[in-house]
Design an enzyme around this catalytic site. Structure first.
Site, PDB file in Angstrom:
ATOM      1  NE  ARG A  13      59.460  17.909  48.071  1.00  0.00           N
ATOM      2  CZ  ARG A  13      59.758  18.902  48.927  1.00  0.00           C
ATOM      3  NH1 ARG A  13      58.825  19.406  49.702  1.00  0.00           N
ATOM      4  NH2 ARG A  13      60.992  19.369  48.991  1.00  0.00           N
ATOM      5  CG  ASP A  60      69.407  19.971  40.355  1.00  0.00           C
ATOM      6  OD1 ASP A  60      69.209  21.189  40.586  1.00  0.00           O
ATOM      7  OD2 ASP A  60      70.074  19.242  41.109  1.00  0.00           O
ATOM      8  CG  ASN A  96      56.610  25.313  41.604  1.00  0.00           C
ATOM      9  OD1 ASN A  96      55.795  25.967  42.252  1.00  0.00           O
ATOM     10  ND2 ASN A  96      57.058  24.130  42.025  1.00  0.00           N
ATOM     11  CE1 TYR A 165      60.588  30.993  49.388  1.00  0.00           C
ATOM     12  CE2 TYR A 165      59.473  32.948  50.206  1.00  0.00           C
ATOM     13  CZ  TYR A 165      59.457  31.771  49.469  1.00  0.00           C
ATOM     14  OH  TYR A 165      58.311  31.400  48.817  1.00  0.00           O
TER      15      TYR A 165
HETATM   16  N1  LIG Z   1      53.776  27.155  50.206  1.00  0.00           N
HETATM   17  C1  LIG Z   1      53.617  28.446  50.345  1.00  0.00           C
HETATM   18  O1  LIG Z   1      52.943  28.932  51.283  1.00  0.00           O
HETATM   19  C2  LIG Z   1      54.214  29.397  49.346  1.00  0.00           C
HETATM   20  C3  LIG Z   1      53.963  30.769  49.485  1.00  0.00           C
HETATM   21  C4  LIG Z   1      54.491  31.659  48.558  1.00  0.00           C
HETATM   22  C5  LIG Z   1      55.252  31.181  47.509  1.00  0.00           C
HETATM   23  N2  LIG Z   1      55.511  29.839  47.397  1.00  0.00           N
HETATM   24  C6  LIG Z   1      56.325  29.386  46.263  1.00  0.00           C
HETATM   25  O2  LIG Z   1      55.650  28.352  45.581  1.00  0.00           O
HETATM   26  C7  LIG Z   1      56.620  27.483  44.956  1.00  0.00           C
HETATM   27  C8  LIG Z   1      56.330  26.046  45.351  1.00  0.00           C
HETATM   28  O3  LIG Z   1      56.391  25.960  46.754  1.00  0.00           O
HETATM   29  P1  LIG Z   1      55.865  24.691  47.570  1.00  0.00           P
HETATM   30  O4  LIG Z   1      55.179  25.230  48.757  1.00  0.00           O
HETATM   31  O5  LIG Z   1      55.184  23.741  46.677  1.00  0.00           O
HETATM   32  O6  LIG Z   1      57.285  24.072  48.042  1.00  0.00           O
HETATM   33  P2  LIG Z   1      57.705  22.571  48.403  1.00  0.00           P
HETATM   34  O7  LIG Z   1      56.511  21.805  48.825  1.00  0.00           O
HETATM   35  O8  LIG Z   1      58.847  22.708  49.348  1.00  0.00           O
HETATM   36  O9  LIG Z   1      58.222  21.982  47.003  1.00  0.00           O
HETATM   37  C9  LIG Z   1      59.361  22.530  46.409  1.00  0.00           C
HETATM   38  C10 LIG Z   1      59.659  21.780  45.140  1.00  0.00           C
HETATM   39  O10 LIG Z   1      60.842  22.371  44.558  1.00  0.00           O
HETATM   40  C11 LIG Z   1      61.731  21.309  44.255  1.00  0.00           C
HETATM   41  N3  LIG Z   1      63.129  21.730  44.166  1.00  0.00           N
HETATM   42  C12 LIG Z   1      63.927  22.244  45.129  1.00  0.00           C
HETATM   43  N4  LIG Z   1      65.159  22.458  44.655  1.00  0.00           N
HETATM   44  C13 LIG Z   1      65.141  22.075  43.343  1.00  0.00           C
HETATM   45  C14 LIG Z   1      66.100  22.050  42.313  1.00  0.00           C
HETATM   46  N5  LIG Z   1      67.377  22.435  42.506  1.00  0.00           N
HETATM   47  N6  LIG Z   1      65.722  21.619  41.090  1.00  0.00           N
HETATM   48  C15 LIG Z   1      64.452  21.223  40.858  1.00  0.00           C
HETATM   49  N7  LIG Z   1      63.504  21.185  41.812  1.00  0.00           N
HETATM   50  C16 LIG Z   1      63.853  21.612  43.040  1.00  0.00           C
HETATM   51  C17 LIG Z   1      61.492  20.277  45.324  1.00  0.00           C
HETATM   52  O11 LIG Z   1      62.049  19.028  44.947  1.00  0.00           O
HETATM   53  P3  LIG Z   1      62.539  17.914  46.030  1.00  0.00           P
HETATM   54  O12 LIG Z   1      61.323  17.095  46.355  1.00  0.00           O
HETATM   55  O13 LIG Z   1      63.595  17.162  45.312  1.00  0.00           O
HETATM   56  O14 LIG Z   1      63.061  18.651  47.247  1.00  0.00           O
HETATM   57  C18 LIG Z   1      59.973  20.302  45.363  1.00  0.00           C
HETATM   58  O15 LIG Z   1      59.446  19.534  44.302  1.00  0.00           O
HETATM   59  C19 LIG Z   1      57.978  27.992  45.406  1.00  0.00           C
HETATM   60  O16 LIG Z   1      58.529  28.838  44.440  1.00  0.00           O
HETATM   61  C20 LIG Z   1      57.652  28.783  46.674  1.00  0.00           C
HETATM   62  O17 LIG Z   1      58.628  29.771  46.963  1.00  0.00           O
HETATM   63  C21 LIG Z   1      55.007  28.944  48.281  1.00  0.00           C
END
Ligand SMILES: NC(=O)c1ccc[n+]([C@@H]2O[C@H](COP(=O)([O-])OP(=O)(O)OC[C@H]3O[C@@H](n4cnc5c(N)ncnc54)[C@H](OP(=O)(O)O)[C@@H]3O)[C@@H](O)[C@H]2O)c1
Length: 241
Positions: A13, A60, A96, A165
């Site tokens: 996702r 994972d 990611n 974080y």
């Molecule tokens: N969204 C933002 O505004 C933003 C801003 C700056 C940086 N980021 C970075 O961008 C990246 C993606 O963020 P996002 O917004 O797409 O987050 P997200 O929608 O919360 O998705 C996080 C993903 O990481 C997976 N995950 C969590 N723990 C895991 C584990 N132990 N092993 C494998 N997968 C795992 C989740 O799987 P499950 O579905 O199983 O939970 C999900 O697929 C992250 O590194 C985040 O810090 C995001």
């Protein structure tokens, strides 16, 4: 450019899924890493139906055995979980997966259990994956490691709050610097990328479209061999550490 083989963690996702979609749409082979294989398969299905070479695998980032199984499969020595054969080698690792955007707490008095969980996934998860996939990335000759980080981890602009974080992303940025220095001579470019504020489950409503955040990641996937290494970038522009 010849098609790449790419592992994306946390790809069922959010930004990881969109990175996977964009890579598959242009013909790359993508290992869609998901800690829940069923969720990974559900996410992969429409991309496969659209003609993409997307292989969901249980990955994972806190479970070394799951990482090693994917690495063994790509090295040609593992059975593979998804039943689809024929993939081998690795060009790009996109670290990611992340958890705990802990806006609810401050560093002083923080729940260190939450901090430890964030470090285990956001920093050590990327580190475990790097260790496991490094031989394959070196062998690629054009290896890339993209650590999906955040400006929230930048020390220059760091204020209070979001301690688990921020600390995990600052650590991830340190890992980027060390790996970049160590792997330069192997032709492996290692960079941190901030996708910006993106409207995902983690980012919440109001952020920019996920396609734009993913494009910021793909920029680092697609760096030429003489491209930058050891930097923090958003949309291809350097950010301060
Ligand atoms: N969204 C933002 O505004 C933003 C801003 C700056 C940086 N980021 C970075 O961008 C990246 C993606 O963020 P996002 O917004 O797409 O987050 P997200 O929608 O919360 O998705 C996080 C993903 O990481 C997976 N995950 C969590 N723990 C895991 C584990 N132990 N092993 C494998 N997968 C795992 C989740 O799987 P499950 O579905 O199983 O939970 C999900 O697929 C992250 O590194 C985040 O810090 C995001």
């Amino acid at each position: 450019m010849s098609p790449l083989t790419v592992v994306v963690t946390g790809a069922n996702r959010g930004i990881g899924l969109e990175v996977t979609r964009q890579l598959a749409a242009r013909g790359d082979t993508v290992i869609l890493g998901a800690r829940d294989l069923d969720a990974g398969r559900r996410a992969a299905a429409p991309l496969v139906a659209a003609g993409g070479d997307v292989r969901a695998r249980r990955l994972d980032v806190t479970d070394l055995a799951s990482i090693d199984a994917v690495a063994a499969e790509l090295a040609g020595s593992g059975a593979g979980e998804g039943g689809a054969g024929g993939v081998g080698g690795l060009d790009v690792l996109v670290n990611n997966a992340a958890i705990h955007y802990d806006t609810w707490q401050q560093a002083g008095g923080a729940d260190l259990g939450v901090v430890a969980e964030a470090l285990d996934t956001n920093l050590l998860g990327a580190w475990r994956c790097t260790n496991a996939f490094l031989p394959l990335l070196r062998a690629s000759g054009h290896g890339r490691i993209v650590n999906v980080s955040s400006e929230a981890g930048s020390l220059t602009s760091m204020g209070g709050g979001v301690p688990a974080y921020r600390t995990s992303k600052a650590g991830l940025n340190a890992l980027t610097r060390m790996l970049a220095a160590e792997l330069r001579s192997d032709g492996v470019l290692v960079n941190s990328v901030c996708p910006g504020w993106v409207a995902t489950d983690m980012g919440g409503p109001g952020g920019r479209p996920v396609a734009e955040g993913a494009a910021s990641v793909l920029w680092a996937v697609d760096l030429p061999d003489d491209g930058p290494t050891g930097g923090l970038f958003r949309d291809g522009q350097p950010l301060p550490w």
